[in-house]
Design an enzyme around this catalytic site. Structure first.
Site, short mmCIF file in Angstrom:
data_model
loop_
_atom_site.label_atom_id
_atom_site.label_comp_id
_atom_site.label_asym_id
_atom_site.label_seq_id
_atom_site.Cartn_x
_atom_site.Cartn_y
_atom_site.Cartn_z
N ARG A 1 0.07 -8.33 13.67
CA ARG A 1 -0.57 -7.34 12.80
C ARG A 1 -1.43 -7.99 11.73
O ARG A 1 -2.48 -7.47 11.34
CB ARG A 1 0.49 -6.42 12.19
CG ARG A 1 1.01 -5.40 13.23
CD ARG A 1 2.32 -4.76 12.82
NE ARG A 1 2.22 -4.05 11.58
CZ ARG A 1 3.22 -3.94 10.70
NH1 ARG A 1 4.39 -4.50 10.95
NH2 ARG A 1 3.04 -3.29 9.60
N ARG B 1 11.46 -5.80 4.72
CA ARG B 1 11.40 -4.37 5.03
C ARG B 1 12.16 -4.10 6.34
O ARG B 1 12.88 -3.12 6.45
CB ARG B 1 9.94 -3.93 5.15
CG ARG B 1 9.77 -2.47 5.55
CD ARG B 1 8.34 -2.01 5.36
NE ARG B 1 7.44 -2.50 6.37
CZ ARG B 1 6.11 -2.44 6.31
NH1 ARG B 1 5.53 -1.96 5.22
NH2 ARG B 1 5.37 -2.88 7.27
N ARG C 1 -9.28 1.35 9.24
CA ARG C 1 -8.80 0.02 9.59
C ARG C 1 -9.84 -0.77 10.38
O ARG C 1 -9.59 -1.91 10.74
CB ARG C 1 -7.56 0.16 10.44
CG ARG C 1 -6.29 -0.35 9.77
CD ARG C 1 -5.20 -0.08 10.75
NE ARG C 1 -3.96 -0.74 10.48
CZ ARG C 1 -2.93 -0.20 9.87
NH1 ARG C 1 -3.01 1.00 9.36
NH2 ARG C 1 -1.80 -0.87 9.77
N ARG D 1 11.53 0.23 12.02
CA ARG D 1 10.16 0.05 12.50
C ARG D 1 10.13 -1.04 13.55
O ARG D 1 10.33 -2.22 13.26
CB ARG D 1 9.24 -0.31 11.34
CG ARG D 1 8.78 0.92 10.59
CD ARG D 1 7.72 0.62 9.58
NE ARG D 1 6.50 0.08 10.16
CZ ARG D 1 5.34 0.05 9.52
NH1 ARG D 1 5.24 0.53 8.30
NH2 ARG D 1 4.28 -0.47 10.10
N LYS E 1 0.83 -1.22 0.00
CA LYS E 1 0.00 0.00 0.00
C LYS E 1 0.86 1.26 0.00
O LYS E 1 0.63 2.17 -0.77
CB LYS E 1 -0.89 0.07 1.26
CG LYS E 1 -1.96 -0.97 1.36
CD LYS E 1 -2.89 -0.68 2.54
CE LYS E 1 -2.19 -0.67 3.90
NZ LYS E 1 -1.61 -1.96 4.31
#
Ligand code: AMP
Length: 189
Positions: free
Chosen positions: A146, A127, A88, A135, A13
């Site tokens: 998540r 990532r 969300r 992060r 996204k």
């Protein structure tokens, strides 16, 4: 053009939003980025959100609804915006509908980006490596958390927007440029 990018963590996204910002000339509105900024700046909101985000849970609807409502009022959103990571939850989607009606504007579309679960886990793990741990919520355990939160609280939005005739679905397993092209075809943009 006012659109929502919907999809699980790691589906691309953020990547797609950044490309569409360039191509469509409208800003990306990422609640995750805004919250991470608040943490970096040690604001009261950031301090309250940090622990929740670090464990992979969702920040309260009240906080994110406020962030989005304020951000949409900024002049650079006048021509449109790309919502990335919001809404969300179903209550957030209801709040968004109410706030847009109050502001006298409407969404053009909701684009769902799909990918299989294994791909998502490995993309988020990558990532994490590439960002050198930037992060805190990209660790293996938190990724799984998540994804669970997504399934339970966010995935119902697929049906929510489908019922409202707004949903377009794009395969997120294709190369980045192909996903972008598919999104633009879906939007007619
Ligand atoms: P993201 O960058 O979209 O993956 O978001 C990172 C984290 O920020 C999420 O795991 C949540 O803790 C928090 N967050 C971002 N957007 C929202 C939202 N719309 N509602 C609640 N929490 C959010």
């Amino acid at each position: 053009m006012r659109l929502i990018l919907l999809g699980p963590p790691g589906v691309g996204k953020g990547t797609q939003a950044k490309i569409l910002v360039e191509q469509l000339g409208i800003p990306q509105l990422s609640t995750g980025d805004i919250l991470r900024n608040a943490i970096a700046n040690k604001t009261a909101m950031g301090l309250a959100a940090k622990e929740i985000m670090d464990r992979g849970d969702l920040v309260s609807d009240e906080v994110v609804n406020g962030i989005v409502s304020e951000r949409i009022d900024q002049p650079d959103c006048a021509k449109g915006f790309i919502l990335d990571g919001f809404p969300r939850t179903v209550p957030q989607a209801d709040a968004l509908a109410t706030m847009l009606t109050q502001k006298g504007i409407a969404l053009n579309a909701v684009v769902e980006i799909t990918a299989d679960a294994d791909t998502l886990v490995s993309r988020v793990a990558n990532r994490a490596k590439e960002s050198g741990g930037a992060r805190a919520d990209d660790s293996a355990e938190v990724i799984r958390k998540r994804l669970d939160v997504y399934k339970e609280l966010t995935e119902p939005l697929v049906a929510y927007y489908r019922q409202r005739g707004m949903l377009k679905t794009v395969d997120g397993m294709a190369p980045v440029e192909e996903v972008t092209a598919a999104i633009r075809r879906a939007l007619g943009a």
